[in-house]
Design an enzyme around this catalytic site. Structure first.
Site, PDB file in Angstrom:
ATOM      1  N   ASP A 123     134.978  12.439  13.043  1.00  0.00           N
ATOM      2  CA  ASP A 123     135.742  11.201  13.370  1.00  0.00           C
ATOM      3  C   ASP A 123     135.295  10.841  14.897  1.00  0.00           C
ATOM      4  OD1 ASP A 123     137.822   9.010  13.461  1.00  0.00           O
ATOM      5  OD2 ASP A 123     139.319  10.471  12.894  1.00  0.00           O
TER       6      ASP A 123
HETATM    7  C1  NOJ Z   1     139.584   6.940  14.130  1.00  0.00           C
HETATM    8  C2  NOJ Z   1     140.340   7.294  13.010  1.00  0.00           C
HETATM    9  O1  NOJ Z   1     141.019   8.583  13.014  1.00  0.00           O
HETATM   10  C3  NOJ Z   1     139.609   7.121  11.588  1.00  0.00           C
HETATM   11  O2  NOJ Z   1     140.287   7.046  10.513  1.00  0.00           O
HETATM   12  C4  NOJ Z   1     138.526   5.840  11.714  1.00  0.00           C
HETATM   13  O3  NOJ Z   1     137.789   5.815  10.350  1.00  0.00           O
HETATM   14  C5  NOJ Z   1     137.429   6.107  13.082  1.00  0.00           C
HETATM   15  N1  NOJ Z   1     138.586   5.974  13.925  1.00  0.00           N
HETATM   16  C6  NOJ Z   1     136.694   4.820  13.001  1.00  0.00           C
HETATM   17  O4  NOJ Z   1     137.302   3.564  13.241  1.00  0.00           O
END
Ligand code: NOJ
Length: 744
Positions: A287
């Site tokens: 993430d």
């Molecule tokens: C953080 C989020 O937790 C995740 O779900 C998302 O896909 C990513 N950022 C990318 O934006």
């Protein structure tokens, strides 16, 4: 040599050496291509493939961040996210395939969570349809739209089981149940990826957030998770396993730790469980800056160490943190990490790019003409409207207040969200455009007869500030008094759920309860529409108004879909996939709890509260219709089930109301005695059926011993002989019951 030419030469070579039979030509040819590339890559180029950056956008279109563009040009970035539209992704891809040494195409990812341009209900809402075909269909449509804009990879589905509605991200998942959640996970992967990954309209899915992100303590986002191995295996991992089995090509690590080990450095999860046990062959991305966060987590003293831990755990791609980019090469040269680990990661990433067909067609799918034709087209909007109205849950409807007639003399639409537009799209609405959304008020104006007067008052705003002065409430009451019926539109703004949007109080925010109580005193028929991203503790609203329709954040066609139900063109059929508590103090509250040694009873010394019953306000599986259903005649084909036998469970469901309707027939099981304690009930089957008024249908479930398997005391999956209850009904509490015995 051109890219296509190179690909063909490699394929022909593979054929010549008998490496592949025509029928299975894709895989060995791909392997050859990937190995050939790998052998020619510098260490820096390999690490570049392991690096994912976000692009930057402003309101009028893309703005180019010099840094990430430079990285793309130098072959130090293998993928980008937050870049879309056919023209922009084409521009960026062109840089990769013309200006870099090896001309390896970029992979474009994006948070396509519940639709790309045509927005569908938030995933929690969509799960309340219990309609797997519809869930697959919306993913397919999202893939069609996203791929036309050059996107290859959606950061979806989010398959985190969630039992704590304080956590804002419950809106992104499919609720609290493992059985349903796993089926939905499969449907979503199928929908996104389609039957052929190399097709122009297929995108790869990303199962996230691996794992147990939904178990964040106190529902606070990014917080610690500390659960038993049993709970991890039984509750949180199955939907991920379902994604892997359905062929999801990528997994995203979660921000949280589990029992002291952050997921991004968790070798047990990524390598031992996902790759070795489940046989996952795609790649794992972090993430956003999760590797960097291993430092504040306190398991790495600096980013270099964090990078080493992530790599050793099995993480292939670093999202936005640039840790791999900055540190891996030095560590390899110093002998601190073996280059073979990097080769493995790059091999996995390049293989997925090859599976997508990007080496042959780097601009695959990305097509302005198709973009103009498919994005936000009538067919997609119609699907969004159909799925939205199917996702609504009629929580209560005393005295049959709903539906309203379209030819009332006047109707008042009141509340802070009555004229909201972007809020209807909900959080993570990606490339959705609030400017194209019709509010509930706007849709009511279109739905009612030409002689019906539509009145409007905001009453208060969601936060309780702004127009929440007494005059706002008074004006709303005056408006209600002038109308024949009142539609109250209440809830949370879209930013109140989703990432970084945990709430400690999940009642209606601001002065909305006050508004509802006041309007209810007008003596007019009142129905409340709720727009929100989580189960709310709405005991006050429940007491105040006779009818409540949970509409979640319904998406691009939300206003019209709400009117379809409010004015009776469509009878609600949604059923909750997450329990609504009476008060926040009951959380976590979910339907498949344990019995405890002292189940709640009159006796003081039993497991309960002194100020509120244990039962929820609305249970899992609950949802009313404009008609009524009676369950009768539960029958088992036998009273015993052998290990290799089957048991048929049937029930008669009769539509006892005045109109046709759809019902979700639910089957639960309870294992009465086990080597470990078992939940008081567990969903094990469901059927969504249409029953014309006054007619009956027999629904039959076919059970096998495998359906009774669980993680036994010795941590092996399997069954144990003994007595089971089988329970069937229209929600998780009102159930017909019988028993059978599983033979040894
Ligand atoms: C953080 C989020 O937790 C995740 O779900 C998302 O896909 C990513 N950022 C990318 O934006």
């Amino acid at each position: 040599m051109t890219r296509t030419g190179l690909f063909r030469v490699l394929m022909l070579t593979a054929l010549f050496f008998g490496l592949l039979a025509p029928a299975e030509s894709a895989s060995p040819g791909r392997k050859l291509l990937v190995e050939s590339l790998l052998s020619r890559m510098t260490l820096e180029e390999k690490i570049g493939q392991m690096t994912l950056f976000t692009s930057t956008w402003d309101q009028t279109g893309p703005t180019v961040n010099a840094d990430y563009l430079a990285y793309v040009q130098q072959g130090k970035c293998g993928g980008l996210f937050n870049a879309f539209t056919a023209s922009y992704t084409r521009y960026l891809q062109n840089i990769a395939v013309t200006q870099t040494r090896l001309k390896i195409p970029l992979l474009f990812g994006y948070d396509v969570i519940h639709g790309h341009r045509t927005i569908f209900p938030i995933p929690l809402g969509e799960s309340c349809t219990w309609n797997l075909e519809a869930l697959e269909r919306s993913a397919r449509i999202a893939a069609i739209e996203a791929s036309a804009e050059g996107i290859h990879w959606v950061f979806s589905p989010m398959v985190d089981i969630a039992r704590d509605p304080r956590w804002g991200r419950v809106s992104e998942g499919s609720g609290e149940d493992v059985f349903l959640g796993s089926l939905i996970a499969r449907a979503k992967v199928r929908g996104y990826q389609g039957p052929d990954l190399s097709a122009p309209d297929s995108v790869i899915a990303c199962a996230k957030h691996f794992a147990a992100y939904g178990a964040a303590q106190a529902g606070r986002d990014y917080n610690t998770t500390d659960i038993s191995d049993r709970t991890l295996e039984e509750t949180y991992l199955p939907p991920f396993r379902a994604c892997s089995e359905a062929g999801a090509r990528t997994f995203m690590t979660a921000f949280n730790e589990i029992a002291g080990v952050p997921c991004t450095a968790n070798r047990h999860l990524i390598t031992d469980t996902l790759r070795k046990r489940w046989g996952f062959e795609g790649f794992v991305v972090t993430d956003y800056t999760s590797i960097n966060e291993l430092v504040p987590h306190g398991i790495a003293s600096d980013e270099a160490e964090a990078g080493r831990l992530a790599l050793q755990a099995g993480v292939d791609m670093d999202m936005q943190g640039a840790v791999y980019l900055k540190h891996l090469a030095t560590m390899v040269r110093k002998g601190e990490v073996p280059e073979a680990l990097i080769d493995d990661a790059v091999r996995r990433i390049l293989t997925v790019k090859a599976e997508l067909g990007l080496f042959e067609h780097p601009f695959k799918g990305c097509d302005e003409v198709r973009e103009a034709r498919v994005v936000f087209c009538d067919e997609h909007l119609a699907a969004s409207r159909e799925i939205a109205r199917e996702s609504f849950v009629l929580l209560k409807n005393e005295g049959g207040v709903l539906p309203f007639r379209k030819d009332l003399r006047s109707i008042a639409v009141i509340g802070p969200l009555a004229d909201a537009t972007t809020d209807l799209l909900g959080n993570w609405h990606g490339a959705g455009d609030g400017g194209k959304v019709l509010s509930v008020l706007g849709a009511v104006r279109e739905a009612v007869s030409s002689s019906t007067k539509v009145l409007f008052a905001k009453g208060t705003d969601v936060s309780g500030r702004g127009v929440s002065r007494p005059s706002g409430l008074r004006e709303a009451l005056d408006t209600a008094r002038k109308a024949d019926a009142v539609l109250l539109v209440l809830g949370e703004t879209e930013t109140m759920s989703g990432e970084a949007a945990s709430r400690s109080d999940i009642d209606l925010p601001g002065r909305q309860n006050e508004l509802a109580e006041l309007i209810a005193r007008s003596g007019k028929p009142v129905a409340a529409i709720l727009l929100n991203g989580r189960p709310l503790a709405i005991t006050r609203l429940h007491k105040a108004v006779p009818a409540i329709l949970e509409a979640w954040y319904p998406g691009s066609m939300g206003g019209k879909a709400i009117c379809d139900v409010v004015f009776g063109d469509f009878s609600p059929s949604g059923k909750l996939t997450m329990t609504f508590p009476r008060s926040v103090g009951q959380i976590p509250l979910y339907y498949n709890m344990k019995n405890t040694g002292r189940p709640e009873s009159e006796n003081k010394y039993t497991s309960k509260y002194i100020d509120v019953p244990n039962s929820p306000l609305y249970p899992f599986g609950h949802g009313l219709s404009y008609t009524t259903f009676r369950y009768s005649d539960l029958r088992l084909s036998a009273k015993t089930l052998s290990r290799d036998g089957r048991l048929a469970v049937s029930v008669t469901v009769t539509n006892t109301g005045a109109r046709d309707g759809e019902e979700v027939v639910q089957l639960y099981l309870r294992d009465l005695v086990g080597s470990v304690t078992r939940p008081i009930r567990q969903l094990a089957g469901f059927r969504k059926i249409h029953i014309p008024k006054s007619e009956s249908r027999t629904v039959t479930f076919d059970l096998a011993a495998d359906d009774l398997a669980f993680l036994r005391a010795n941590m092996s999956w399997g069954t144990e002989p003994g007595d089971f209850e089988v329970l069937v009904g229209g929600d998780s509490e009102n159930l017909l019951k019988d028993t059978f015995h599983l033979l040894d």
